[in-house]
Design an enzyme around this catalytic site. Structure first.
Site, short mmCIF file in Angstrom:
data_model
loop_
_atom_site.label_atom_id
_atom_site.label_comp_id
_atom_site.label_asym_id
_atom_site.label_seq_id
_atom_site.Cartn_x
_atom_site.Cartn_y
_atom_site.Cartn_z
N ARG A 91 0.84 -1.20 0.00
CA ARG A 91 0.00 0.00 0.00
C ARG A 91 0.87 1.24 0.00
NH1 ARG A 91 -4.66 -1.59 4.49
NH2 ARG A 91 -5.42 -3.44 3.40
N SER A 184 -8.07 -1.09 1.13
CA SER A 184 -9.03 -1.38 2.19
C SER A 184 -9.76 -0.14 2.66
CB SER A 184 -8.33 -2.09 3.35
OG SER A 184 -9.26 -2.54 4.32
N ASP A 349 -16.59 -1.26 4.67
CA ASP A 349 -15.45 -0.40 4.33
C ASP A 349 -15.14 -0.43 2.84
OD1 ASP A 349 -14.41 -3.01 4.21
OD2 ASP A 349 -12.41 -2.32 4.79
N ASP A 351 -13.14 -2.12 0.73
CA ASP A 351 -13.16 -3.34 -0.07
C ASP A 351 -14.17 -4.37 0.43
OD1 ASP A 351 -11.62 -3.75 2.23
OD2 ASP A 351 -10.44 -5.33 1.31
N ASP A 353 -14.63 -5.87 3.41
CA ASP A 353 -14.32 -6.95 4.34
C ASP A 353 -14.50 -6.57 5.81
OD1 ASP A 353 -12.10 -5.31 4.64
OD2 ASP A 353 -10.61 -6.89 4.29
N ARG A 354 -14.77 -5.30 6.10
CA ARG A 354 -14.99 -4.88 7.48
C ARG A 354 -16.45 -4.48 7.68
NH1 ARG A 354 -9.48 -2.22 9.82
NH2 ARG A 354 -8.03 -3.26 8.39
N THR A 417 -2.39 -10.21 14.55
CA THR A 417 -3.25 -9.47 13.64
C THR A 417 -2.90 -9.85 12.20
OG1 THR A 417 -3.49 -7.64 15.18
CG2 THR A 417 -3.90 -7.18 12.86
N GLU A 436 -11.57 -9.80 14.52
CA GLU A 436 -10.55 -8.85 14.97
C GLU A 436 -11.24 -7.61 15.50
OE1 GLU A 436 -6.88 -9.80 11.91
OE2 GLU A 436 -8.32 -8.26 11.33
N SER A 438 -10.51 -4.76 14.88
CA SER A 438 -10.44 -3.75 13.83
C SER A 438 -11.60 -3.88 12.85
CB SER A 438 -9.10 -3.83 13.10
OG SER A 438 -8.84 -5.15 12.67
#
Length: 626
Positions: A91, A184, A349, A351, A353-354, A417, A436, A438
């Site tokens: 990133r 992300s 979020d 992408d 995944d959250r 993590t 997680e 997060s």
């Protein structure tokens, strides 16, 4: 004299086959794919997409192969610094990726790192979150893949595929792996972030053995193998062939939705959402989940169209920060905390995944969320009705899940993590549900965390709890479910303080200072009113492959179960993000309604004092409090 070669002759914005004998087959778009427009920024595709190779050689590119009318060019290049690949891939700022050969070098280094049998004549998947630079990057990746002998690439329409969907497609289509173009939850746009990562054939992120090789190869790379083919039209579902190489543009929703329908009871969820006394809202944050929200929540589950906000994926996420937390999803928070707010709210979020879960004037912490899902999964989610193989959390995540595992007599794992650590356990058949702090939650249906999965899991729990609730009777709410969980298992008060984009030097010195403090600490040491049980820098030995990962977070664990943890995040593109985690267990039900910041204040003050965070970083207050 430095050599600079521009591949303008075949990196173009229009689809213009060079050879008249190149077959082109375009099928009609799937009806499952929502109609949405990806915002375009003004740019010249030729400038943005051009791969330029710089070398001390004055030679021209050489054709190294021409099978079935595909010309493969070998373009000289040289190593570029700063391509260290972490747990979430590579990133950087967009302007960094636009430097000559920056992306091309990394993609070629990846192919140089893989065994030939993992990609030669094989199938790869490609997709991303719709952020700025994805369209140009997709063409570069396709051409380098063809240049390295890949047989076929599946690409989401318009380059769109959420991270969970990529994992699902890899697994369903038995692909060799896949590229995910995303940074992300980080902002998008010309001045912001871009990222790339590679997932293996199980659908999980590449292991460190591969990411370390990629980095090593970026330091020694000397050529890029790239096919001389035109840009592929990604706007229509269909197949484009170039000799033995083909690109299939697929509906980004169908495979993923098909999988979710095997996990959840959609009719049960639909019965909840269609109730007149239940109000649902989902904030897609102008990110990739917007492409999935309408087909899933509206078309399949009968939510109203206006229940989806910010549902059009935009290249800059509507000038927002697509991170579903109380700070960056403040519009959703405001709606949910308003008088007579909706019954259920969620966000995802960049992408997809959250996730963030909210009830009426009630925030569910990610640590509590995974614990509640695990405690209710067997009854509420068909996928888990026969068995739950095990539970796991990342080390900084609160111990709420531990207590569920203990009560249900389930195997439990604490990992560093990074979702890849869960993936190993899943592949070994040891893990079903994990999470997680997060805002990542998921299960072994794929090998990535999954925002929409978490939303559907919560809707399943609420629907199950209300399946016998008659019209006019009070519904069992999100807060009811969580408070009942606390009454059964106790409450783990938890908070995370994020200090984003700190100067790396100061942040690293703080961690070094804390590690020195560890060497002097011993059980029984007193920190104010807290007595130290142990202090360490978390080390994990993978029970599946025996690999060891060290220096995963400085921990101070006290005799009453309270914890303070310090980590530097590796998911940003600039500077360092310092994360401080504070946790305290409270079994007394009469104290469960205390605000977390009040309950944790003595421990928070201790955490800031012990670390000398202000002295090292200069920060007076955190960027985000969760």
């Amino acid at each position: 004299m430095a050599f600079c070669y521009r591949l303008d002759n075949f990196i173009i914005s229009a689809f213009k086959p060079k050879h008249s004998n190149v077959p082109l087959s375009i099928h009609h778009s799937s009806s499952n794919f929502p109609s949405f427009k990806v915002q375009n920024f003004p740019f010249r595709v030729r400038y943005n997409s051009a791969i330029r190779a710089t070398s001390s050689s004055s030679s021209t590119p050489t054709t190294i192969a021409e099978p079935n009318d595909i010309k493969i060019n070998s373009i000289p290049t040289k190593p570029i610094e700063g391509q260290k690949t972490g747990t979430s891939g590579l990133r950087k700022k967009v302007k960094v990726f636009k430097q000559e050969n920056y992306l091309a070098n990394w993609i070629q280094a990846l192919f140089n790192s893989l065994p030939p049998e993992d990609y030669k004549n094989g199938l790869l998947v490609l997709g991303g979150d719709g952020r700025y630079f994805n369209k140009e990057a997709a063409q570069i990746i396709i051409k380098i893949a063809a240049g390295n002998g890949v047989g076929k690439i599946l690409v989401g329409k318009e380059g769109i595929l959420s991270t969970p969907a990529v994992s699902a497609v890899i697994r369903k289509r038995e692909a060799n792996g896949g590229f995910i173009m995303s940074a992300s939850h980080n902002p998008g746009g010309p001045e912001y972030d871009w990222g790339i990562k590679f997932n293996y054939s199980s659908g999980q992120p590449a292991p460190e053995s591969i990411t370390d090789k990629i980095y090593g190869n970026t330091l020694s790379i000397s050529e890029i193998k790239i096919a001389d083919i035109p840009d592929v039209d990604l706007s229509n579902v269909g197949v484009t062939k170039f000799g033995s190489f083909s690109v299939e543009v697929i509906d980004p929703v169908s495979d993923y939705l098909e999988l979710l329908e095997t996990v959840f009871d959609f009719q049960l969820i639909k019965s909840l959402i269609s109730r007149p006394d239940f109000r649902f809202t989902f904030d897609a944050m102008h990110a990739v989940a917007g492409a999935y929200a309408t087909p899933i929540f509206v078309d399949k589950l009968s939510a109203s169209l206006d229940s989806i906000s910010n549902g059009i994926p935009l290249e800059d996420f509507g000038h927002g920060h697509p991170d579903p937390n109380l700070t960056y999803a403040k519009d959703l928070v405001k709606i949910m905390y308003a008088e007579n707010g909706p019954d259920f709210g969620a966000a995802s979020d960049g992408d997809g995944d959250r996730n963030m879960i909210l009830g009426t004037s009630f925030f569910v912490t990610p640590s509590d969320s995974v614990a509640v899902i695990a405690a209710n999964a067997k009854e509420a989610i068909p996928y888990f009705k026969d068995s739950i193989k095990g539970l796991a959390r990342s080390m900084p995540t609160s111990g709420a899940l531990d207590r569920v595992a203990e009560k249900l007599n389930l195997p439990f794992f604490e990992v560093p993590t990074g979702w890849k650590f869960f993936g190993n356990l899943m592949d070994a058949g040891n893990l079903s549900i994990c999470g997680e702090e997060s805002f990542g939650t998921g299960s072994d249906h794929i090998r990535e965390k999954d925002g929409i999965w978490a939303v559907l899991a919560w809707l399943s729990i609420i629907a199950h709890r209300n399946k016998d609730t008659k019209p006019g009777e009070k519904l069992v709410s999100v807060s009811d479910v969580v408070k009942e969980h606390w009454a059964t298992y106790g409450r783990n008060f938890f908070s995370r303080y994020d200090y984003e984009e700190c100067e790396s030097e100061g942040a690293n010195k703080m961690i070094e200072y804390l590690r020195e403090l560890l060497s002097k600490s011993k059980p029984g040491d007193k920190y104010g009113s807290y007595v130290l049980q142990f202090a360490d820098d978390f080390t994990y030995t993978d029970p599946v492959d025996g690999s060891v990962v060290s220096k995963q977070g400085v921990r101070f664990v006290f005799t009453d179960g309270s914890r303070i943890i310090y980590r530097l995040s590796g998911t940003g593109s600039a500077g360092a993000t310092v994360r401080v985690y504070i946790e305290q267990f409270e079994p007394d039900v009469s104290k469960h309604d205390v605000d977390a910041q009040i309950a944790l204040k003595p421990l928070i003050d201790l955490a800031l004092s012990v670390s000398k965070l202000k002295d090292f970083t200069g920060r007076e207050k955190p960027t985000v409090i969760t």
